[in-house]
Design an enzyme around this catalytic site. Structure first.
Site, mmCIF file in Angstrom:
data_model
loop_
_atom_site.group_PDB
_atom_site.id
_atom_site.type_symbol
_atom_site.label_atom_id
_atom_site.label_comp_id
_atom_site.label_asym_id
_atom_site.label_seq_id
_atom_site.Cartn_x
_atom_site.Cartn_y
_atom_site.Cartn_z
ATOM 1 N N ASP A 16 0.864 -1.179 0.000
ATOM 2 C CA ASP A 16 0.000 0.000 0.000
ATOM 3 C C ASP A 16 0.900 1.227 0.000
ATOM 4 O O ASP A 16 2.098 1.132 0.272
ATOM 5 C CB ASP A 16 -0.895 -0.016 1.251
ATOM 6 C CG ASP A 16 -1.818 1.200 1.328
ATOM 7 O OD1 ASP A 16 -2.299 1.648 0.277
ATOM 8 O OD2 ASP A 16 -2.054 1.708 2.431
ATOM 9 N N SER A 17 0.300 2.385 -0.254
ATOM 10 C CA SER A 17 1.074 3.628 -0.224
ATOM 11 C C SER A 17 1.509 3.972 1.203
ATOM 12 O O SER A 17 2.421 4.757 1.396
ATOM 13 C CB SER A 17 0.222 4.768 -0.777
ATOM 14 O OG SER A 17 -0.950 4.892 -0.004
ATOM 15 N N TYR B 291 -0.587 8.087 -2.347
ATOM 16 C CA TYR B 291 -0.566 7.830 -3.790
ATOM 17 C C TYR B 291 -1.708 8.562 -4.492
ATOM 18 O O TYR B 291 -1.672 8.766 -5.687
ATOM 19 C CB TYR B 291 -0.738 6.324 -4.068
ATOM 20 C CG TYR B 291 0.532 5.492 -3.940
ATOM 21 C CD1 TYR B 291 1.711 6.029 -3.436
ATOM 22 C CD2 TYR B 291 0.529 4.150 -4.323
ATOM 23 C CE1 TYR B 291 2.854 5.247 -3.313
ATOM 24 C CE2 TYR B 291 1.669 3.365 -4.218
ATOM 25 C CZ TYR B 291 2.833 3.911 -3.713
ATOM 26 O OH TYR B 291 3.953 3.140 -3.600
ATOM 27 N N GLY B 292 -2.736 8.907 -3.729
ATOM 28 C CA GLY B 292 -3.959 9.473 -4.314
ATOM 29 C C GLY B 292 -3.749 10.720 -5.140
ATOM 30 O O GLY B 292 -4.515 11.009 -6.050
ATOM 31 N N CYS C 160 -4.284 -1.058 -2.206
ATOM 32 C CA CYS C 160 -4.433 0.391 -2.311
ATOM 33 C C CYS C 160 -5.266 0.633 -3.554
ATOM 34 O O CYS C 160 -4.934 0.111 -4.632
ATOM 35 C CB CYS C 160 -3.042 1.018 -2.460
ATOM 36 S SG CYS C 160 -3.033 2.739 -2.993
ATOM 37 N N ASN C 161 -6.349 1.365 -3.431
ATOM 38 C CA ASN C 161 -7.224 1.614 -4.579
ATOM 39 C C ASN C 161 -6.510 2.423 -5.658
ATOM 40 O O ASN C 161 -6.653 2.152 -6.845
ATOM 41 C CB ASN C 161 -8.491 2.337 -4.126
ATOM 42 C CG ASN C 161 -9.508 1.385 -3.522
ATOM 43 O OD1 ASN C 161 -10.361 0.864 -4.217
ATOM 44 N ND2 ASN C 161 -9.396 1.131 -2.232
ATOM 45 N N SER C 162 -5.723 3.423 -5.233
ATOM 46 C CA SER C 162 -5.028 4.268 -6.220
ATOM 47 C C SER C 162 -4.044 3.434 -7.033
ATOM 48 O O SER C 162 -3.963 3.556 -8.261
ATOM 49 C CB SER C 162 -4.282 5.410 -5.517
ATOM 50 O OG SER C 162 -5.180 6.202 -4.782
ATOM 51 N N GLU D 48 -5.409 9.511 8.877
ATOM 52 C CA GLU D 48 -3.978 9.374 9.200
ATOM 53 C C GLU D 48 -3.622 10.201 10.440
ATOM 54 O O GLU D 48 -2.801 9.806 11.251
ATOM 55 C CB GLU D 48 -3.104 9.883 8.030
ATOM 56 C CG GLU D 48 -3.117 9.012 6.808
ATOM 57 C CD GLU D 48 -1.993 7.986 6.755
ATOM 58 O OE1 GLU D 48 -1.112 8.015 7.619
ATOM 59 O OE2 GLU D 48 -2.040 7.132 5.847
ATOM 60 N N CYS E 134 -11.346 3.338 -0.482
ATOM 61 C CA CYS E 134 -10.004 3.648 0.005
ATOM 62 C C CYS E 134 -9.798 2.805 1.247
ATOM 63 O O CYS E 134 -10.716 2.680 2.068
ATOM 64 C CB CYS E 134 -9.889 5.140 0.335
ATOM 65 S SG CYS E 134 -8.360 5.582 1.183
ATOM 66 N N THR E 135 -8.607 2.234 1.395
ATOM 67 C CA THR E 135 -8.403 1.286 2.506
ATOM 68 C C THR E 135 -8.353 1.968 3.880
ATOM 69 O O THR E 135 -8.341 1.292 4.903
ATOM 70 C CB THR E 135 -7.119 0.450 2.286
ATOM 71 O OG1 THR E 135 -6.019 1.340 2.027
ATOM 72 C CG2 THR E 135 -7.284 -0.494 1.111
ATOM 73 N N HIS E 136 -8.352 3.294 3.899
ATOM 74 C CA HIS E 136 -8.452 4.002 5.189
ATOM 75 C C HIS E 136 -9.886 4.014 5.720
ATOM 76 O O HIS E 136 -10.121 4.080 6.920
ATOM 77 C CB HIS E 136 -8.030 5.472 5.030
ATOM 78 C CG HIS E 136 -6.568 5.688 4.918
ATOM 79 N ND1 HIS E 136 -5.817 5.170 3.896
ATOM 80 C CD2 HIS E 136 -5.710 6.391 5.700
ATOM 81 C CE1 HIS E 136 -4.550 5.552 4.055
ATOM 82 N NE2 HIS E 136 -4.475 6.291 5.137
#
Length: 272
Positions: free
Chosen positions: A15-16, A47-48, A78-80, A159, A191-193
């Site tokens: 992931d980013s 990364y977004g 990571c979706n991005s 974050e 988004c994984t967040h």
């Protein structure tokens, strides 16, 4: 390599940053016998808002590391990066490992459950602007309308630990009242967040909209994939490993939030 040895190899996840730990955690709950090797490219997050070319370059370099660690599967958590680099990574990795992303499991689930319906998607600018969800949903040919909205403040807010409070409530409701997201029957947390704010989003909708936690959908998908390809580990072969490309104390502390327990992050300076 004999099938038995192959089964015992780890699953690589990248992931980013550390948002992908929500996916890693969901996988450990559903697949307790699998060993995970996680790489968070914290030197380059988020990364977004990076270019497609930059994300592709980072992804390929990270895959080199995961291949050296002999991962049987590489999951782009990571979706991005799934939007920008999945096809390239798959080609690059070739037969060395199976490559999965976090978008296909969600699209498959939507196709099975939301034909002829309107659903929403929230994610980073990269994910939304890539249009990858829309293209894949349209390709299902199930008459599903997908309305997407970039929600760039959410990942940064999470974050920084600003969730489950009035600040996050106000940001979330500002985004969710956007005209793009009206009259939807389900919302993809792209988004994984975002699983960390799932409860707040659910309370905003008061049960009127299904809130789809992609980390859980991805974990079930990985489980099915392992069984279909005879790759499921018969016993837990080793401890999980967690690497980050740039180490700060705050990441170490945040891992507990994303993974629900403390994990030991190792600094792996991939970019020096």
């Amino acid at each position: 390599m004999p099938e038995t040895e192959l089964k015992n190899l780890p699953i690589g996840i990248f992931d980013s940053g550390i948002g992908g730990l929500t996916v890693a955690h969901a996988i450990t709950k559903i697949l307790p016998r699998e060993q995970l090797i996680y790489f968070g490219d914290t030197a380059h997050l988020p990364y977004g808002d990076k270019s497609t070319a930059a994300i592709q370059a980072y992804s390929v370099k990270i895959c080199d590391l995961l291949i050296r660690q002999q991962c049987k599967i590489i999951l782009i958590a990571c979706n991005s990066a799934s939007a920008a680099a999945y096809e390239l990574v798959k080609e690059y990795v070739g037969s060395k490992a199976k490559v999965l992303n976090v978008i296909d499991p969600t699209v498959q689930y939507i196709g099975e459950n939301y034909g002829n319906k309107t659903i929403g998607l929230i994610g980073t600018k990269q994910t939304v602007n890539s249009n990858v969800y829309k293209k894949k949903v349209d390709a299902l040919d199930k008459n599903i309308t997908l309305n997407s909205l970039a929600t760039p403040l959410l990942a940064a807010m999470i974050e920084e630990g600003f969730f489950n409070n009035t600040i996050s409530e106000s940001v979330i409701s500002t985004y969710l009242t956007d005209p793009h997201l009206q009259n939807i029957e389900a919302l993809i947390l792209g988004c994984t967040h975002y699983p960390l704010i799932k409860k707040q989003i659910e309370s905003f909708y008061q049960g009127k909209v299904d809130v789809l936690d992609t980390s859980e959908l991805v974990a079930h998908y990985v489980k099915n994939f392992l069984h279909q390809n005879h790759l499921a580990a018969p016993k837990r072969p080793g401890e999980h490993k967690f690497y980050v490309s740039d180490f700060t104390q705050s990441f170490e502390e945040s891992t507990r939030i994303f993974f629900e327990k403390a994990v030991q992050l190792e600094h792996y300076p991939l970019w020096e």
